[in-house]
Design an enzyme around this catalytic site. Structure first.
Site, PDB file in Angstrom:
ATOM      1  N   TYR A 225       0.832  -1.203   0.000  1.00 15.51           N
ATOM      2  CA  TYR A 225       0.000   0.000   0.000  1.00 15.51           C
ATOM      3  C   TYR A 225       0.874   1.263   0.000  1.00 15.51           C
ATOM      4  CZ  TYR A 225      -3.737  -3.273   1.449  1.00 15.51           C
ATOM      5  OH  TYR A 225      -4.624  -4.326   1.541  1.00 15.51           O
TER       6      TYR A 225
ATOM      7  N   HIS B  31       0.182 -11.816   1.092  1.00 15.06           N
ATOM      8  CA  HIS B  31      -0.875 -10.988   0.476  1.00 15.06           C
ATOM      9  C   HIS B  31      -1.669 -11.774  -0.570  1.00 15.06           C
ATOM     10  CE1 HIS B  31      -1.834  -6.476  -0.275  1.00 15.06           C
ATOM     11  NE2 HIS B  31      -2.904  -7.217  -0.416  1.00 15.06           N
TER      12      HIS B  31
HETATM   13  N1  LIG Z   1      -5.934  -8.622   1.112  1.00 15.03           N
HETATM   14  C1  LIG Z   1      -6.276  -7.989   0.012  1.00 15.03           C
HETATM   15  O1  LIG Z   1      -5.941  -8.395  -1.111  1.00 15.03           O
HETATM   16  C2  LIG Z   1      -7.107  -6.742   0.116  1.00 15.03           C
HETATM   17  C3  LIG Z   1      -7.751  -6.223  -1.019  1.00 15.03           C
HETATM   18  C4  LIG Z   1      -8.519  -5.072  -0.870  1.00 15.03           C
HETATM   19  C5  LIG Z   1      -8.633  -4.463   0.370  1.00 15.03           C
HETATM   20  N2  LIG Z   1      -7.974  -4.977   1.459  1.00 15.03           N
HETATM   21  C6  LIG Z   1      -8.061  -4.330   2.791  1.00 15.03           C
HETATM   22  O2  LIG Z   1      -9.437  -4.168   3.117  1.00 15.03           O
HETATM   23  C7  LIG Z   1      -9.702  -2.792   3.400  1.00 15.03           C
HETATM   24  C8  LIG Z   1     -11.131  -2.433   3.039  1.00 15.03           C
HETATM   25  O3  LIG Z   1     -11.402  -2.659   1.686  1.00 15.03           O
HETATM   26  P1  LIG Z   1     -11.575  -1.480   0.614  1.00 15.03           P
HETATM   27  O4  LIG Z   1     -10.867  -0.265   1.080  1.00 15.03           O
HETATM   28  O5  LIG Z   1     -11.206  -2.067  -0.694  1.00 15.03           O
HETATM   29  O6  LIG Z   1     -13.150  -1.247   0.531  1.00 15.03           O
HETATM   30  P2  LIG Z   1     -14.313  -0.885   1.583  1.00 15.03           P
HETATM   31  O7  LIG Z   1     -13.827  -0.876   2.961  1.00 15.03           O
HETATM   32  O8  LIG Z   1     -15.472  -1.776   1.231  1.00 15.03           O
HETATM   33  O9  LIG Z   1     -14.721   0.578   1.115  1.00 15.03           O
HETATM   34  C9  LIG Z   1     -13.944   1.696   1.400  1.00 15.03           C
HETATM   35  C10 LIG Z   1     -14.591   2.904   0.736  1.00 15.03           C
HETATM   36  O10 LIG Z   1     -15.917   3.093   1.266  1.00 15.03           O
HETATM   37  C11 LIG Z   1     -16.015   4.392   1.836  1.00 15.03           C
HETATM   38  N3  LIG Z   1     -16.855   4.291   3.028  1.00 15.03           N
HETATM   39  C12 LIG Z   1     -16.487   3.946   4.301  1.00 15.03           C
HETATM   40  N4  LIG Z   1     -17.547   3.994   5.126  1.00 15.03           N
HETATM   41  C13 LIG Z   1     -18.594   4.389   4.372  1.00 15.03           C
HETATM   42  C14 LIG Z   1     -19.959   4.652   4.670  1.00 15.03           C
HETATM   43  N5  LIG Z   1     -20.450   4.508   5.905  1.00 15.03           N
HETATM   44  N6  LIG Z   1     -20.771   5.048   3.647  1.00 15.03           N
HETATM   45  C15 LIG Z   1     -20.296   5.195   2.401  1.00 15.03           C
HETATM   46  N7  LIG Z   1     -19.001   4.976   2.054  1.00 15.03           N
HETATM   47  C16 LIG Z   1     -18.168   4.565   3.037  1.00 15.03           C
HETATM   48  C17 LIG Z   1     -14.597   4.815   2.186  1.00 15.03           C
HETATM   49  O11 LIG Z   1     -14.510   6.220   2.202  1.00 15.03           O
HETATM   50  P3  LIG Z   1     -13.517   7.036   3.160  1.00 15.03           P
HETATM   51  O12 LIG Z   1     -12.285   6.213   3.321  1.00 15.03           O
HETATM   52  O13 LIG Z   1     -13.310   8.299   2.423  1.00 15.03           O
HETATM   53  O14 LIG Z   1     -14.196   7.271   4.483  1.00 15.03           O
HETATM   54  C18 LIG Z   1     -13.830   4.184   1.018  1.00 15.03           C
HETATM   55  O15 LIG Z   1     -13.931   4.988  -0.128  1.00 15.03           O
HETATM   56  C19 LIG Z   1      -8.631  -2.056   2.572  1.00 15.03           C
HETATM   57  O16 LIG Z   1      -8.482  -0.728   2.960  1.00 15.03           O
HETATM   58  C20 LIG Z   1      -7.427  -2.943   2.829  1.00 15.03           C
HETATM   59  O17 LIG Z   1      -6.865  -2.674   4.107  1.00 15.03           O
HETATM   60  C21 LIG Z   1      -7.236  -6.112   1.355  1.00 15.03           C
END
Ligand SMILES: NC(=O)c1ccc[n+]([C@@H]2O[C@H](COP(=O)([O-])OP(=O)(O)OC[C@H]3O[C@@H](n4cnc5c(N)ncnc54)[C@H](OP(=O)(O)O)[C@@H]3O)[C@@H](O)[C@H]2O)c1
Length: 275
Positions: A56, A116
């Site tokens: 990241y 990962h």
């Molecule tokens: N292991 C892997 O391969 C892998 C892959 C993808 C992700 N991940 C991990 O999982 C975490 C979460 O996944 P993600 O970031 O892909 O997606 P997510 O958590 O489903 O969505 C994050 C997005 O939703 C927004 N959001 C948060 N709360 C909200 C609400 N109450 N209403 C509307 N929108 C909202 C956030 O905005 P703001 O941030 O602006 O508040 C951000 O733009 C990542 O950050 C990462 O740490 C791991």
């Protein structure tokens, strides 16, 4: 905070994701103050589990987490980070990657260290190298617990055979809009006492869309929001935790509102049938 427990290890049920904080595949320092504040705010509101990765922001997300956690009681935090597939070519590369993560995170141990994802080529070698390195890192006290990410059931089983330590999580995409883990992985996790860490658990905010009428109706019934119900649907499953990214204060507050209540079985079924 709610916890899920495997192998006598208590893991906070809701963590903070950090993908896109500090850049994507290259570092971006322009919003550092905002992200530092977001991580700090989450910890202050009781979110002690932070999920990050060396990938990241090319390490910069870990640096941002490191800047914040140095001001907190380390014992109260649960930090997950991940080694990238391009570091799985040799055992030494994995060990060096972990040491670099520790330096960026400003800490002397990682609570949970994950592969990962596995590279498609030479994946058996990658698996052997990483599990052997993980065992050494645990032995040296640099890593507390180990896990994997984006693994199939078969790959988790293979990995488990190659390590002395218990694989305590498989982190995969899981949300109402992607219920693939429910076909096989979830049952396996419950049976084998592995935590399923749900990433992208609110489908990047898309679950907020008014088009998901049934979700909004159920939310209304519980005096909750669609996002809170979406997260609760996951956390009501045995062994599932979720790590949404919540940078804004409003999103964080809303996310935390998924904790400490339950959906009735009948509403879980309605959601299951609707999505
Ligand atoms: N292991 C892997 O391969 C892998 C892959 C993808 C992700 N991940 C991990 O999982 C975490 C979460 O996944 P993600 O970031 O892909 O997606 P997510 O958590 O489903 O969505 C994050 C997005 O939703 C927004 N959001 C948060 N709360 C909200 C609400 N109450 N209403 C509307 N929108 C909202 C956030 O905005 P703001 O941030 O602006 O508040 C951000 O733009 C990542 O950050 C990462 O740490 C791991």
């Amino acid at each position: 905070m709610e916890y899920k427990k495997v192998n006598n290890i208590k893991i906070p049920a809701l963590g903070l994701g950090t993908w896109h904080m500090g850049g994507t595949l290259i570092a971006n320092h322009s919003n550092d103050a905002e992200y530092i504040e977001a991580i700090k705010r989450a910890i202050d509101r009781g979110i002690t589990h932070i999920d990050t990765a060396e990938l990241y922001g090319a390490g910069h997300a870990e640096e941002l987490v490191g800047k914040v956690i140095t001001n907190y009681d380390r014992k109260k935090l649960f930090i997950t980070t991940k080694v990238s597939p391009n570091h799985l070519l040799t055992k030494n590369q994995v060990i060096n990657a972990a040491k670099n993560s520790l330096r960026r995170l400003n800490t002397d141990y990682i609570d949970l260290y994950l592969v990962h994802w596995l590279p498609p080529l030479l994946y058996h070698n990658a698996l052997k190298n990483s599990m052997s390195a993980f065992d050494q890192l645990v032995e040296e006290g640099l890593v507390r617990h180990i896990g994997v990410s984006n693994f199939s059931v078969r790959q988790v089983k293979e990995a488990q055979e190659l390590t002395k330590n218990k694989i305590i999580t498989n982190q995969v995409e899981y949300s109402l809009l992607n219920r693939n883990p429910e076909t096989e992985l979830l049952d396996f996790c419950v049976k084998e006492k592995v935590i399923l860490t749900a990433y992208t658990p609110i489908a990047k905010g898309r679950l907020n869309n008014e088009a998901f009428k049934i979700l909004h109706e159920i939310a209304k019934k519980y005096k909750k929001t669609a996002i809170q119900v979406s997260l609760r649907y996951l956390l009501d499953k045995e062994n599932v935790i979720a790590i949404p990214k919540m940078t804004s204060e409003a999103h964080l507050k809303e996310g935390i509102g998924c904790l400490d209540w339950n959906l009735k079985k009948e509403d879980q079924e309605i959601l299951k049938n609707a999505f």
